[in-house]
Design a protein around this motif. Structure first.
Motif, PDB file in Angstrom:
ATOM      1  N   VAL A 167      31.334 126.562  38.951  1.00  0.00           N
ATOM      2  CA  VAL A 167      30.007 126.082  38.554  1.00  0.00           C
ATOM      3  C   VAL A 167      29.328 125.639  39.855  1.00  0.00           C
ATOM      4  O   VAL A 167      29.835 124.748  40.544  1.00  0.00           O
ATOM      5  CB  VAL A 167      30.092 124.908  37.558  1.00  0.00           C
ATOM      6  CG1 VAL A 167      28.689 124.442  37.168  1.00  0.00           C
ATOM      7  CG2 VAL A 167      30.879 125.312  36.314  1.00  0.00           C
ATOM      8  N   PRO A 199      26.349 127.160  35.690  1.00  0.00           N
ATOM      9  CA  PRO A 199      27.587 127.787  35.231  1.00  0.00           C
ATOM     10  C   PRO A 199      27.441 129.312  35.243  1.00  0.00           C
ATOM     11  O   PRO A 199      26.326 129.818  35.170  1.00  0.00           O
ATOM     12  CB  PRO A 199      27.743 127.281  33.795  1.00  0.00           C
ATOM     13  CG  PRO A 199      26.449 126.655  33.416  1.00  0.00           C
ATOM     14  CD  PRO A 199      25.520 126.658  34.587  1.00  0.00           C
ATOM     15  N   THR A 213      33.733 119.253  34.627  1.00  0.00           N
ATOM     16  CA  THR A 213      33.044 120.137  33.670  1.00  0.00           C
ATOM     17  C   THR A 213      33.686 120.098  32.275  1.00  0.00           C
ATOM     18  O   THR A 213      33.291 120.859  31.401  1.00  0.00           O
ATOM     19  CB  THR A 213      33.041 121.595  34.171  1.00  0.00           C
ATOM     20  OG1 THR A 213      34.407 122.050  34.216  1.00  0.00           O
ATOM     21  CG2 THR A 213      32.401 121.731  35.545  1.00  0.00           C
ATOM     22  N   GLN A 241      37.744 127.342  31.956  1.00  0.00           N
ATOM     23  CA  GLN A 241      36.782 127.733  30.922  1.00  0.00           C
ATOM     24  C   GLN A 241      36.346 129.184  31.058  1.00  0.00           C
ATOM     25  O   GLN A 241      35.727 129.730  30.157  1.00  0.00           O
ATOM     26  CB  GLN A 241      35.575 126.800  30.957  1.00  0.00           C
ATOM     27  CG  GLN A 241      35.962 125.397  30.542  1.00  0.00           C
ATOM     28  CD  GLN A 241      34.833 124.407  30.674  1.00  0.00           C
ATOM     29  OE1 GLN A 241      33.728 124.633  30.211  1.00  0.00           O
ATOM     30  NE2 GLN A 241      35.108 123.287  31.314  1.00  0.00           N
ATOM     31  N   ASP A 268      33.572 116.585  27.805  1.00  0.00           N
ATOM     32  CA  ASP A 268      32.810 117.635  27.133  1.00  0.00           C
ATOM     33  C   ASP A 268      31.816 117.021  26.139  1.00  0.00           C
ATOM     34  O   ASP A 268      30.617 117.328  26.165  1.00  0.00           O
ATOM     35  CB  ASP A 268      33.794 118.579  26.417  1.00  0.00           C
ATOM     36  CG  ASP A 268      33.069 119.719  25.737  1.00  0.00           C
ATOM     37  OD1 ASP A 268      32.249 120.361  26.414  1.00  0.00           O
ATOM     38  OD2 ASP A 268      33.298 119.950  24.535  1.00  0.00           O
ATOM     39  N   LYS A 299      27.731 116.908  26.372  1.00  0.00           N
ATOM     40  CA  LYS A 299      26.811 117.490  25.383  1.00  0.00           C
ATOM     41  C   LYS A 299      25.748 116.475  24.993  1.00  0.00           C
ATOM     42  O   LYS A 299      24.576 116.811  24.811  1.00  0.00           O
ATOM     43  CB  LYS A 299      27.593 117.954  24.151  1.00  0.00           C
ATOM     44  CG  LYS A 299      28.359 119.232  24.432  1.00  0.00           C
ATOM     45  CD  LYS A 299      29.041 119.758  23.184  1.00  0.00           C
ATOM     46  CE  LYS A 299      29.739 121.089  23.491  1.00  0.00           C
ATOM     47  NZ  LYS A 299      31.112 121.133  23.026  1.00  0.00           N
ATOM     48  N   GLN A 354      23.262 116.253  27.817  1.00  0.00           N
ATOM     49  CA  GLN A 354      22.397 117.442  27.816  1.00  0.00           C
ATOM     50  C   GLN A 354      21.325 117.297  26.721  1.00  0.00           C
ATOM     51  O   GLN A 354      20.135 117.530  26.968  1.00  0.00           O
ATOM     52  CB  GLN A 354      23.249 118.696  27.572  1.00  0.00           C
ATOM     53  CG  GLN A 354      22.464 120.002  27.415  1.00  0.00           C
ATOM     54  CD  GLN A 354      21.966 120.604  28.731  1.00  0.00           C
ATOM     55  OE1 GLN A 354      22.493 120.296  29.796  1.00  0.00           O
ATOM     56  NE2 GLN A 354      20.945 121.447  28.659  1.00  0.00           N
ATOM     57  N   ARG A 410      27.723 121.960  32.691  1.00  0.00           N
ATOM     58  CA  ARG A 410      28.897 121.852  31.813  1.00  0.00           C
ATOM     59  C   ARG A 410      29.460 120.449  31.961  1.00  0.00           C
ATOM     60  O   ARG A 410      29.502 119.925  33.084  1.00  0.00           O
ATOM     61  CB  ARG A 410      29.983 122.828  32.250  1.00  0.00           C
ATOM     62  CG  ARG A 410      29.817 124.223  31.749  1.00  0.00           C
ATOM     63  CD  ARG A 410      31.025 125.051  32.104  1.00  0.00           C
ATOM     64  NE  ARG A 410      30.779 126.454  31.818  1.00  0.00           N
ATOM     65  CZ  ARG A 410      31.515 127.447  32.286  1.00  0.00           C
ATOM     66  NH1 ARG A 410      32.553 127.186  33.062  1.00  0.00           N
ATOM     67  NH2 ARG A 410      31.243 128.696  31.995  1.00  0.00           N
ATOM     68  N   ARG A 420      25.482 118.060  35.317  1.00  0.00           N
ATOM     69  CA  ARG A 420      24.229 118.574  34.756  1.00  0.00           C
ATOM     70  C   ARG A 420      23.173 118.695  35.833  1.00  0.00           C
ATOM     71  O   ARG A 420      23.095 117.846  36.739  1.00  0.00           O
ATOM     72  CB  ARG A 420      23.724 117.629  33.651  1.00  0.00           C
ATOM     73  CG  ARG A 420      24.682 117.499  32.482  1.00  0.00           C
ATOM     74  CD  ARG A 420      24.591 118.689  31.534  1.00  0.00           C
ATOM     75  NE  ARG A 420      25.824 118.828  30.754  1.00  0.00           N
ATOM     76  CZ  ARG A 420      26.055 119.805  29.873  1.00  0.00           C
ATOM     77  NH1 ARG A 420      25.131 120.738  29.663  1.00  0.00           N
ATOM     78  NH2 ARG A 420      27.182 119.886  29.230  1.00  0.00           N
TER      79      ARG A 420
END
Ligand code: PLP
Length: 439
Positions: free
Chosen positions: A208, A217, A249, A257, A331, A335, A338, A357, A361
């Motif tokens: 990333v 990413p 990430t 990932q 994770d 989210k 984000q 990720r 960000r």
């Protein structure tokens, strides 16, 4: 008057007093939310009692013993733990003091590997235009930032660069993400053929992209095709996880990932979480065995390789990340961050893209959302944002990344993994204040 030689001699830094949790404090008592962990370093935040206790205990036992004579318990335990979590095939760890050293070691090991197995004609490295791999001369030559290399250009080894996988800028209208990823990965094959199929020893990429493009990413399938090409032409794949690794990430190694099997990985920053300077270069059993069966000697080293106190700190950090469950929350918290950023800035006329990720960000600022035209370089928007966010009590990492050879304006957010929902609100509020001040 200070006798410290600062990086920026015209904007002298404030003096830090102390840190606690997600905050740093200056000597006047003002608190700053450490929204980027410096440059994606402080993944545990500040003042972690388990890490400081581990450092103190190691200092009481022994601070330093040269690796020509001794290994140490923390170095052995840290290597075991890293390998237990590393991608398949990765088997050995070489400890250094930071990210540039880790990348320098990775590049030199890859070259030495081919010398050991009788292919010394392999002398080219290929990297990507949006990339930064460190400031030592080989790592600097490998990075894609022409402006960083400029003063040292006559001293640089020759490296070749291809496009990064940067969908916001490169994916064409009507092109699927998969087709775009394939097109970008195939640039590697074209470059290998241009240089000579058996003359390339390594391809280098950040899984990333960090500071040079603001948490970009790859698209699905990109790294699968990269691995195929590397296998076809016998090119070693070096992944630079100095910034995006160590859980940042959402998985301990970012490449997990993308289901890609690297030959060499470089990590640093989050490995020591800022508590001690430490980096590491991890390599496959095949590479290690070639050295062992050949000259028996990696022709590279530093005095502080495997420093016991740095390894003890990193072992405590890694234990908090894995057994302590911190990576597992990255994770979900990422989210939420984000979503909060999209809600606050997603419709802003100068916000082109919000991406990343986990707790890594990026926000890319543009003059015009339709054309994606960046702000003119003389506006130096990222510098204005750095100042305004700092004044608002938020540390983020604004970068003039590279867009088609020009500087663009990005903000990188890489907050500590211990943050909660109120901290996400605080980031968004302070960032909003700064954006309103500057744009
Ligand atoms: N590689 C990447 C991807 C980085 O982001 C950095 C630093 O920002 C480095 C290498 C160099 O690391 P260091 O500054 O610890 O030497």
């Amino acid at each position: 008057m200070s006798h410290v030689f600062p990086r920026h001699t015209k904007t002298l830094p404030l003096t830090v007093s102390h840190g606690q949790g997600v905050y740093l404090y200056d000597v006047d008592g003002k608190a700053y939310f450490d929204g980027s962990g410096g440059a994606a370093v402080s993944c545990l935040g500040h003042g972690d009692p388990e890490v400081t206790a581990a450092i103190k205990a190691q200092l009481d036992a022994v601070a330093f013993a040269h690796t020509s004579f001794f290994t140490s318990a923390p170095a052995e335990a840290l290597a075991d733990k890293l390998i237990a979590h590393a991608p398949e095939g990765i088997d050995r760890v070489y400890f250094v003091s930071g990210g540039s050293e880790a990348m320098e070691a990775a590049l030199k090991l890859a070259r030495q590997y081919y010398v050991e197995i009788g292919q010394p004609q392999r002398r080219h490295v290929i990297a990507r235009r949006q990339s930064y791999h460190g400031n030592t001369l080989f790592a600097l030559a490998t990075g894609g930032n022409a402006w960083r290399r400029a003063p040292f250009a006559p001293l640089m080894v020759d490296t070749a660069h291809i496009s990064a996988c940067y969908a916001y800028r490169g994916q064409e209208a009507g092109e699927s993400a998969e087709a775009y990823g394939l097109r970008m990965a195939n640039e590697l094959e074209a470059q290998i053929q241009r240089l000579g199929a058996d003359t390339v020893f390594a391809f280098v990429a950040e899984p990333v992209v960090g500071a040079t493009a603001g948490a970009v990413p790859p698209v699905p399938g990109y790294f699968k095709r990269i691995r195929e090409i590397c296998d076809q032409y016998g090119v070693l794949l070096i992944l630079d996880e100095v910034m995006c690794g160590m859980g940042r990430t959402g998985t301990l190694f970012a490449c997990e990932q993308d289901d890609v099997r690297p030959d060499i990985i470089a990590v640093a920053k989050g490995l020591g979480a800022g508590y001690q300077p430490i980096g590491a270069m991890l390599c496959s059993a095949d590479i290690y065995t070639a050295i062992e069966d050949g000259s028996g000697y990696f022709q590279h080293g530093h005095t502080y390789v495997g420093h016991p106190v740095a390894c003890a700190a990193a072992l405590a950090v890694l234990t908090r990340l894995t057994d302590g469950g911190l990576v597992a929350r990255v994770d979900e918290m990422g989210k939420r961050l984000q979503a909060a950023l999209e809600q606050a800035f997603g419709q802003h006329p100068n916000v082109g893209d919000i991406r990343g990720r986990g707790l890594f960000r990026g926000i890319e600022f543009v003059m015009d959302r339709e054309t994606k035209a960046p702000f003119p370089p003389e506006r130096a928007l990222h510098k204005a944002l750095k100042k305004a966010t700092f004044e608002a009590g938020l540390i983020c990492y604004p970068m003039g990344g590279t867009i088609d050879g020009q500087r663009g304006d990005h903000i990188l957010l890489a907050p500590p993994f211990i943050l909660d929902d109120s901290h996400i609100e605080e980031i968004v509020t302070k960032l909003g204040t700064a954006i309103d001040t500057v744009i």
